[in-house]
Design an enzyme around this catalytic site. Structure first.
Site, PDB file in Angstrom:
ATOM      1  N   HIS A 131       0.833  -1.216   0.000  1.00 45.15           N
ATOM      2  CA  HIS A 131       0.000   0.000   0.000  1.00 45.15           C
ATOM      3  C   HIS A 131       0.865   1.262   0.000  1.00 45.15           C
ATOM      4  O   HIS A 131       0.436   2.307   0.472  1.00 45.15           O
ATOM      5  CB  HIS A 131      -0.940   0.026   1.209  1.00 45.15           C
ATOM      6  CG  HIS A 131      -1.671  -1.257   1.434  1.00 45.15           C
ATOM      7  ND1 HIS A 131      -2.878  -1.554   0.844  1.00 45.15           N
ATOM      8  CD2 HIS A 131      -1.339  -2.355   2.170  1.00 45.15           C
ATOM      9  CE1 HIS A 131      -3.258  -2.768   1.220  1.00 45.15           C
ATOM     10  NE2 HIS A 131      -2.348  -3.274   2.013  1.00 45.15           N
ATOM     11  N   SER A 163      15.512  21.295 -16.258  1.00 46.87           N
ATOM     12  CA  SER A 163      14.356  22.130 -16.569  1.00 46.87           C
ATOM     13  C   SER A 163      14.855  23.437 -17.145  1.00 46.87           C
ATOM     14  O   SER A 163      15.909  23.937 -16.768  1.00 46.87           O
ATOM     15  CB  SER A 163      13.564  22.398 -15.285  1.00 46.87           C
ATOM     16  OG  SER A 163      12.776  23.563 -15.433  1.00 46.87           O
ATOM     17  N   LYS A 187      16.445  21.332 -11.011  1.00 47.71           N
ATOM     18  CA  LYS A 187      15.778  20.091 -11.406  1.00 47.71           C
ATOM     19  C   LYS A 187      16.650  19.123 -12.193  1.00 47.71           C
ATOM     20  O   LYS A 187      17.419  19.517 -13.054  1.00 47.71           O
ATOM     21  CB  LYS A 187      14.564  20.422 -12.278  1.00 47.71           C
ATOM     22  CG  LYS A 187      13.519  21.233 -11.553  1.00 47.71           C
ATOM     23  CD  LYS A 187      12.530  20.350 -10.839  1.00 47.71           C
ATOM     24  CE  LYS A 187      11.464  19.903 -11.786  1.00 47.71           C
ATOM     25  NZ  LYS A 187      10.431  19.156 -11.101  1.00 47.71           N
ATOM     26  N   GLU A 207      10.022   7.982 -17.117  1.00 43.82           N
ATOM     27  CA  GLU A 207       8.686   8.577 -17.319  1.00 43.82           C
ATOM     28  C   GLU A 207       8.165   8.273 -18.722  1.00 43.82           C
ATOM     29  O   GLU A 207       7.000   7.922 -18.911  1.00 43.82           O
ATOM     30  CB  GLU A 207       8.743  10.087 -17.118  1.00 43.82           C
ATOM     31  CG  GLU A 207       8.941  10.491 -15.666  1.00 43.82           C
ATOM     32  CD  GLU A 207       9.161  11.988 -15.547  1.00 43.82           C
ATOM     33  OE1 GLU A 207       8.203  12.735 -15.716  1.00 43.82           O
ATOM     34  OE2 GLU A 207      10.315  12.406 -15.317  1.00 43.82           O
TER      35      GLU A 207
END
Ligand code: ARG
Length: 466
Positions: free
Chosen positions: A164, A285, A291, A298
């Site tokens: 979970h 970024s 970043k 992804e």
């Protein structure tokens, strides 16, 4: 039909047609823009067919020699990029046949004896897919090897195992990685199963009913390295279940990659910091200088959607088709090709990416400790002291509640405090409360103890022959 008649496809069918195909219809119905990638399989299939026609005395040895010579030249033209693909010739099959006839004359026109584009295209796709499957299985082997190497190095590294997405019990990071090796091993096995059913020969089915020429289908199958011939001509030209089950196997494999990707993304986030990915797999970024984004995982997660979409597309393509061949089937190629391309690139990149994972054991261990990952071990300890498990569970819940309130780990509670929860707790509890003790205790086949992890590493290496 002369070769320049075949050049004008609208006239290639026969004198039956009284007007040429409109330019829009030509573009709509043509597949040469994408099916040209089948050219090598198309030529291999044609050469095997011609060899058999000659052996059966259906064409002469001279025609067979002409066909071989012509195909050798066409091969060279396509490889060098000088072959002129024509939209007006619709697909890869007619393009190659027209050029063959241009090069060798009548022999080229005899090649199609006892054959239809319907059994030809089914053969081509099967041959092409079979070879692609071999490449994919090899890449799955490389990915597994990379994971096994990383697992071996990290057999002793402690990761909080989750259920979970809540910290559950400590696991070896190597054990966690080997879970993916199991998945990719099954993916390779599935592809092997698909290969067997793909590697059967449609040629000889002709348009749909078989042919009146005395073909030797087994001979063609053998020449092409296929395991047998399709036993029903209608089925041979019309079903694409091999493409569908391939795409299903590819979808599952992508789903496995996608789950792994999701974990990499999580682990790399500021809230976990369990790993870092080599810069070459990340981007920055344009606006936020701090970043470093895990673009590759992804994208793999995103591309999984497209492969699963191809599976739905192919199933839907098939569902309403009456027997036998229908032009609908021309639509099998783009999803199939894109599935192969996407899976191939993904596996290749992941085999590399795994080698670029930087593991941060301290962060993993800290997270395991913070999450009371050894609570089950304390319960098991009490069971060994004679408590029924349900009672032990209750005792430990109180201990966790107290520790949580004080913001400390179970191991940081004093012996006296622990004994306040149950009198049977003694000094030896300390061992049960360590992450490492918990890990080592799970020394059952399939368990997370580092000894088990190393045994699995050895088993996988033997299996993969590496
Ligand atoms: N380009 C076609 C395909 O991909 C080849 C078969 C065409 N057959 C036909 N009868 N029109 O399916």
């Amino acid at each position: 039909m002369s070769s320049n008649q075949l050049d004008k496809k609208s006239q290639a069918w026969s004198a039956l047609f009284s007007e040429p195909m409109s330019e829009l219809v030509q573009r709509y119905t043509a597949s040469v823009g994408f099916d040209r990638r089948l050219w090598r399989a198309d030529i291999a299939g044609s050469l095997a067919h011609a060899e058999m026609l000659a052996a059966q005395g259906i064409i002469s040895a001279a025609d067979h020699a002409d066909i071989r010579r012509g195909m050798a030249q066409i091969t060279q033209e396509i490889e060098s990029g000088s072959f002129e693909w024509k939209l007006a010739l619709e697909d890869v099959h007619l393009n190659i046949e027209a050029r063959l006839t241009q090069l060798v004359g009548d022999a080229g026109k005899r090649l199609h004896t006892g054959r239809s584009r319907n059994d030809q295209v089914a053969t081509d796709v099967r041959l092409w897919l079979r070879d692609e499957i071999d490449g994919l299985v090899a890449l799955l082997g490389e990915l597994q090897r990379a994971l096994i190497d990383l697992a071996e190095k990290n057999a002793e590294v402690i990761l909080p195992g989750f259920t979970h997405l809540q910290v559950a019990q400590p696991v070896s990071f190597g054990h966690h990685l080997l879970a993916y090796v199991e998945m990719f091993a099954r993916d390779a096995e599935r592809l092997g199963d698909v290969r067997r059913r793909t590697n059967r020969l449609p040629l000889g089915a002709a348009a749909l009913a078989g042919t009146s020429y005395p073909l030797d289908r087994e001979r063609v199958a053998k020449t092409l390295g296929m395991e047998g011939v399709c036993q029903n001509s209608l089925d041979a030209v019309s079903d694409r279940d091999f493409a569908i089950e391939f795409t299903a196997a590819a979808s599952l494999c992508m789903v496995h990659v996608s789950r792994f990707s999701e974990e990499l993304v999580l682990w790399m986030s500021q809230n976990f910091r369990f790993i870092d990915l080599a810069d070459r797999f990340c981007t920055g970024s344009s606006i936020m200088p701090q970043k470093k984004n895990p673009d590759v995982p992804e994208l793999a997660r995103g591309k999984t959607g497209r492969v699963v979409g191809h599976l739905m597309g192919l199933l839907t393509l098939m569902k309403g088709q009456p027997l036998a061949y229908n032009k609908d089937n021309q639509e099998d190629k783009e999803p199939l090709f894109d599935t192969v391309d996407t899976l191939r690139d993904t596996l290749r990149i992941f085999a590399e990416l795994v080698g670029g994972i930087v593991v941060k054991p301290e962060a993993m261990e800290r997270a395991a400790r913070r999450g009371y990952a050894t609570a089950t071990d304390l319960a098991d300890y009490l069971v060994k002291k004679g408590l029924p498990f349900r009672d032990a569970h209750e005792v430990v819940a109180h201990a966790v509640k107290t520790a949580l309130g004080r913001g400390v780990d179970l191991a940081e509670l004093s012996l006296a405090e622990l004994q306040g929860f149950h009198a049977s707790i003694e000094a030896d509890v300390a061992q049960a409360l360590t992450l490492r003790g918990s890990l080592n205790a799970r020394n059952v086949v399939g368990g997370t103890a580092p000894d088990q992890v190393r045994a699995q590493v050895a088993r996988h290496r033997a299996r993969l022959g590496a």
